[in-house]
Write a protein that holds these residues in place. Sequence first.
Motif, PDB file in Angstrom:
ATOM      1  N   TYR A  68     -74.169 105.948 -50.344  1.00 54.10           N
ATOM      2  CA  TYR A  68     -74.356 105.771 -51.786  1.00 54.10           C
ATOM      3  C   TYR A  68     -73.046 106.043 -52.524  1.00 54.10           C
ATOM      4  O   TYR A  68     -72.618 105.269 -53.387  1.00 54.10           O
ATOM      5  CB  TYR A  68     -75.465 106.709 -52.265  1.00 54.10           C
ATOM      6  CG  TYR A  68     -75.574 106.871 -53.760  1.00 54.10           C
ATOM      7  CD1 TYR A  68     -75.987 105.824 -54.571  1.00 54.10           C
ATOM      8  CD2 TYR A  68     -75.262 108.093 -54.366  1.00 54.10           C
ATOM      9  CE1 TYR A  68     -76.093 105.974 -55.950  1.00 54.10           C
ATOM     10  CE2 TYR A  68     -75.366 108.259 -55.740  1.00 54.10           C
ATOM     11  CZ  TYR A  68     -75.782 107.199 -56.529  1.00 54.10           C
ATOM     12  OH  TYR A  68     -75.875 107.356 -57.881  1.00 54.10           O
ATOM     13  N   CYS A  69     -72.383 107.141 -52.167  1.00 49.46           N
ATOM     14  CA  CYS A  69     -71.108 107.497 -52.788  1.00 49.46           C
ATOM     15  C   CYS A  69     -70.056 106.430 -52.493  1.00 49.46           C
ATOM     16  O   CYS A  69     -69.293 106.033 -53.377  1.00 49.46           O
ATOM     17  CB  CYS A  69     -70.638 108.862 -52.280  1.00 49.46           C
ATOM     18  SG  CYS A  69     -69.054 109.393 -52.968  1.00 49.46           S
ATOM     19  N   PHE A  70     -70.028 105.946 -51.270  1.00 53.15           N
ATOM     20  CA  PHE A  70     -69.055 104.945 -50.851  1.00 53.15           C
ATOM     21  C   PHE A  70     -69.217 103.664 -51.667  1.00 53.15           C
ATOM     22  O   PHE A  70     -68.243 103.116 -52.197  1.00 53.15           O
ATOM     23  CB  PHE A  70     -69.228 104.660 -49.352  1.00 53.15           C
ATOM     24  CG  PHE A  70     -68.163 103.779 -48.768  1.00 53.15           C
ATOM     25  CD1 PHE A  70     -66.966 104.318 -48.318  1.00 53.15           C
ATOM     26  CD2 PHE A  70     -68.349 102.408 -48.663  1.00 53.15           C
ATOM     27  CE1 PHE A  70     -65.975 103.504 -47.779  1.00 53.15           C
ATOM     28  CE2 PHE A  70     -67.372 101.592 -48.120  1.00 53.15           C
ATOM     29  CZ  PHE A  70     -66.185 102.146 -47.680  1.00 53.15           C
ATOM     30  N   ILE A  71     -70.442 103.192 -51.797  1.00 56.94           N
ATOM     31  CA  ILE A  71     -70.711 101.938 -52.518  1.00 56.94           C
ATOM     32  C   ILE A  71     -70.385 102.063 -54.007  1.00 56.94           C
ATOM     33  O   ILE A  71     -69.755 101.188 -54.601  1.00 56.94           O
ATOM     34  CB  ILE A  71     -72.175 101.507 -52.311  1.00 56.94           C
ATOM     35  CG1 ILE A  71     -72.388 101.086 -50.863  1.00 56.94           C
ATOM     36  CG2 ILE A  71     -72.554 100.367 -53.254  1.00 56.94           C
ATOM     37  CD1 ILE A  71     -73.837 100.908 -50.463  1.00 56.94           C
ATOM     38  N   VAL A  72     -70.812 103.181 -54.619  1.00 56.90           N
ATOM     39  CA  VAL A  72     -70.535 103.386 -56.051  1.00 56.90           C
ATOM     40  C   VAL A  72     -69.030 103.499 -56.297  1.00 56.90           C
ATOM     41  O   VAL A  72     -68.508 102.953 -57.281  1.00 56.90           O
ATOM     42  CB  VAL A  72     -71.273 104.631 -56.585  1.00 56.90           C
ATOM     43  CG1 VAL A  72     -70.847 104.945 -58.015  1.00 56.90           C
ATOM     44  CG2 VAL A  72     -72.780 104.441 -56.514  1.00 56.90           C
TER      45      VAL A  72
ATOM     46  N   LEU B  10     -62.791 109.571 -53.052  1.00 54.09           N
ATOM     47  CA  LEU B  10     -64.231 109.568 -52.774  1.00 54.09           C
ATOM     48  C   LEU B  10     -64.594 108.544 -51.707  1.00 54.09           C
ATOM     49  O   LEU B  10     -65.478 108.789 -50.877  1.00 54.09           O
ATOM     50  CB  LEU B  10     -65.015 109.297 -54.062  1.00 54.09           C
ATOM     51  CG  LEU B  10     -65.084 110.483 -55.029  1.00 54.09           C
ATOM     52  CD1 LEU B  10     -65.572 110.034 -56.400  1.00 54.09           C
ATOM     53  CD2 LEU B  10     -65.985 111.580 -54.470  1.00 54.09           C
ATOM     54  N   ILE B  11     -63.911 107.409 -51.699  1.00 55.45           N
ATOM     55  CA  ILE B  11     -64.140 106.407 -50.654  1.00 55.45           C
ATOM     56  C   ILE B  11     -63.761 106.982 -49.291  1.00 55.45           C
ATOM     57  O   ILE B  11     -64.504 106.834 -48.310  1.00 55.45           O
ATOM     58  CB  ILE B  11     -63.337 105.118 -50.952  1.00 55.45           C
ATOM     59  CG1 ILE B  11     -63.947 104.387 -52.150  1.00 55.45           C
ATOM     60  CG2 ILE B  11     -63.299 104.197 -49.734  1.00 55.45           C
ATOM     61  CD1 ILE B  11     -63.079 103.266 -52.705  1.00 55.45           C
ATOM     62  N   CYS B  12     -62.618 107.657 -49.217  1.00 59.60           N
ATOM     63  CA  CYS B  12     -62.165 108.258 -47.952  1.00 59.60           C
ATOM     64  C   CYS B  12     -63.099 109.376 -47.497  1.00 59.60           C
ATOM     65  O   CYS B  12     -63.489 109.427 -46.321  1.00 59.60           O
ATOM     66  CB  CYS B  12     -60.751 108.801 -48.101  1.00 59.60           C
ATOM     67  SG  CYS B  12     -59.498 107.528 -48.332  1.00 59.60           S
ATOM     68  N   PHE B  13     -63.460 110.271 -48.424  1.00 58.84           N
ATOM     69  CA  PHE B  13     -64.334 111.391 -48.060  1.00 58.84           C
ATOM     70  C   PHE B  13     -65.697 110.901 -47.584  1.00 58.84           C
ATOM     71  O   PHE B  13     -66.200 111.339 -46.542  1.00 58.84           O
ATOM     72  CB  PHE B  13     -64.525 112.339 -49.259  1.00 58.84           C
ATOM     73  CG  PHE B  13     -63.266 112.993 -49.738  1.00 58.84           C
ATOM     74  CD1 PHE B  13     -62.189 113.218 -48.892  1.00 58.84           C
ATOM     75  CD2 PHE B  13     -63.138 113.392 -51.068  1.00 58.84           C
ATOM     76  CE1 PHE B  13     -61.024 113.822 -49.342  1.00 58.84           C
ATOM     77  CE2 PHE B  13     -61.975 113.986 -51.529  1.00 58.84           C
ATOM     78  CZ  PHE B  13     -60.924 114.208 -50.666  1.00 58.84           C
TER      79      PHE B  13
ATOM     80  N   PRO C 230     -68.538 103.698 -66.240  1.00 57.24           N
ATOM     81  CA  PRO C 230     -69.988 103.818 -65.987  1.00 57.24           C
ATOM     82  C   PRO C 230     -70.347 104.454 -64.648  1.00 57.24           C
ATOM     83  O   PRO C 230     -71.301 105.235 -64.560  1.00 57.24           O
ATOM     84  CB  PRO C 230     -70.471 102.360 -66.047  1.00 57.24           C
ATOM     85  CG  PRO C 230     -69.482 101.665 -66.909  1.00 57.24           C
ATOM     86  CD  PRO C 230     -68.169 102.339 -66.665  1.00 57.24           C
ATOM     87  N   GLN C 231     -69.581 104.164 -63.604  1.00 53.49           N
ATOM     88  CA  GLN C 231     -69.918 104.692 -62.280  1.00 53.49           C
ATOM     89  C   GLN C 231     -69.829 106.212 -62.190  1.00 53.49           C
ATOM     90  O   GLN C 231     -70.446 106.820 -61.317  1.00 53.49           O
ATOM     91  CB  GLN C 231     -69.005 104.064 -61.211  1.00 53.49           C
ATOM     92  CG  GLN C 231     -69.307 102.625 -60.886  1.00 53.49           C
ATOM     93  CD  GLN C 231     -68.750 101.650 -61.898  1.00 53.49           C
ATOM     94  OE1 GLN C 231     -67.989 102.023 -62.793  1.00 53.49           O
ATOM     95  NE2 GLN C 231     -69.121 100.378 -61.788  1.00 53.49           N
ATOM     96  N   VAL C 232     -69.062 106.811 -63.089  1.00 53.69           N
ATOM     97  CA  VAL C 232     -68.935 108.279 -63.083  1.00 53.69           C
ATOM     98  C   VAL C 232     -70.295 108.935 -63.324  1.00 53.69           C
ATOM     99  O   VAL C 232     -70.601 109.988 -62.752  1.00 53.69           O
ATOM    100  CB  VAL C 232     -67.918 108.730 -64.161  1.00 53.69           C
ATOM    101  CG1 VAL C 232     -67.847 110.252 -64.227  1.00 53.69           C
ATOM    102  CG2 VAL C 232     -66.549 108.143 -63.884  1.00 53.69           C
TER     103      VAL C 232
ATOM    104  N   PHE D 268     -73.091 110.229 -60.563  1.00 53.13           N
ATOM    105  CA  PHE D 268     -72.983 111.510 -59.836  1.00 53.13           C
ATOM    106  C   PHE D 268     -72.927 111.291 -58.322  1.00 53.13           C
ATOM    107  O   PHE D 268     -73.487 112.076 -57.549  1.00 53.13           O
ATOM    108  CB  PHE D 268     -74.151 112.438 -60.193  1.00 53.13           C
ATOM    109  CG  PHE D 268     -74.225 112.786 -61.655  1.00 53.13           C
ATOM    110  CD1 PHE D 268     -73.408 113.761 -62.192  1.00 53.13           C
ATOM    111  CD2 PHE D 268     -75.100 112.114 -62.497  1.00 53.13           C
ATOM    112  CE1 PHE D 268     -73.461 114.072 -63.553  1.00 53.13           C
ATOM    113  CE2 PHE D 268     -75.167 112.415 -63.850  1.00 53.13           C
ATOM    114  CZ  PHE D 268     -74.340 113.395 -64.382  1.00 53.13           C
ATOM    115  N   HIS D 269     -72.268 110.229 -57.912  1.00 54.75           N
ATOM    116  CA  HIS D 269     -72.234 109.861 -56.504  1.00 54.75           C
ATOM    117  C   HIS D 269     -71.494 110.872 -55.630  1.00 54.75           C
ATOM    118  O   HIS D 269     -71.884 111.105 -54.486  1.00 54.75           O
ATOM    119  CB  HIS D 269     -71.617 108.468 -56.350  1.00 54.75           C
ATOM    120  CG  HIS D 269     -70.262 108.337 -56.982  1.00 54.75           C
ATOM    121  ND1 HIS D 269     -70.068 108.416 -58.346  1.00 54.75           N
ATOM    122  CD2 HIS D 269     -69.046 108.123 -56.442  1.00 54.75           C
ATOM    123  CE1 HIS D 269     -68.782 108.263 -58.610  1.00 54.75           C
ATOM    124  NE2 HIS D 269     -68.139 108.081 -57.478  1.00 54.75           N
TER     125      HIS D 269
END
Length: 200
Positions: free
Chosen positions: A98-102, A167-170, A45-47, A50-51
């Motif tokens: 937002y990207c980090f949390i998702v 994505l977490i690192c970026f 679902p998180q995909v 578009f985070h």
Amino acid sequence: MCTGKCADFIGKALIPLAVLSILANILLFFPDGKVEFASEGNLTPQVWFFHGIVGAGLLMFIPALLNTRLDEKGCCGNRCGMLFSVLFNAVGIVGAGYCFIVSITGMVDGPYCNVGNGSWVSPFKNDTISTQYLNLTGNYLFDQDVWGNCVEPNNIVLWNIVLFSMLICFSGAQVVLCATQIINGLIGVLCGTCMKNEVV
């Protein structure tokens, strides 16, 4: 030290991170290198948030490009530009956050996959539905023996872990860079864009 040069460095560092975030999010749509899972809606679902594409990607180009323009005139940059830089980098922090949390949520919940008999669920998610399919005592991230419960897509657990980790690192790096530029921008607003003593 020139705050404009610092802003330029941060802007140039944000651009590749934004591009990599977009690519990582796009790859999440094609587990096992196939399009069918996305077309059938059988994705984590998180995909669909578009985070990486929007949050850490397209939105990040705004502060990145502004930052690179602040050093065009060297020490002659203006305080107004630095003020805009502070505001736009704050927006960048929101997008990267937002990207980090998702991405963290995607890692914790685990992938959406076929566990056999055509049953598509998130088997590692800590809820009553997933417990019907697994007797998971610890975190699935550290128990590779349970990864095989996801029959399809092939290697979906590893696929999600790698891409969500990226994505977490970026996005984490983007938050740090944007926060640094906010401090740098405030210094530029208060003290001017160049702190080098001019020789009279």
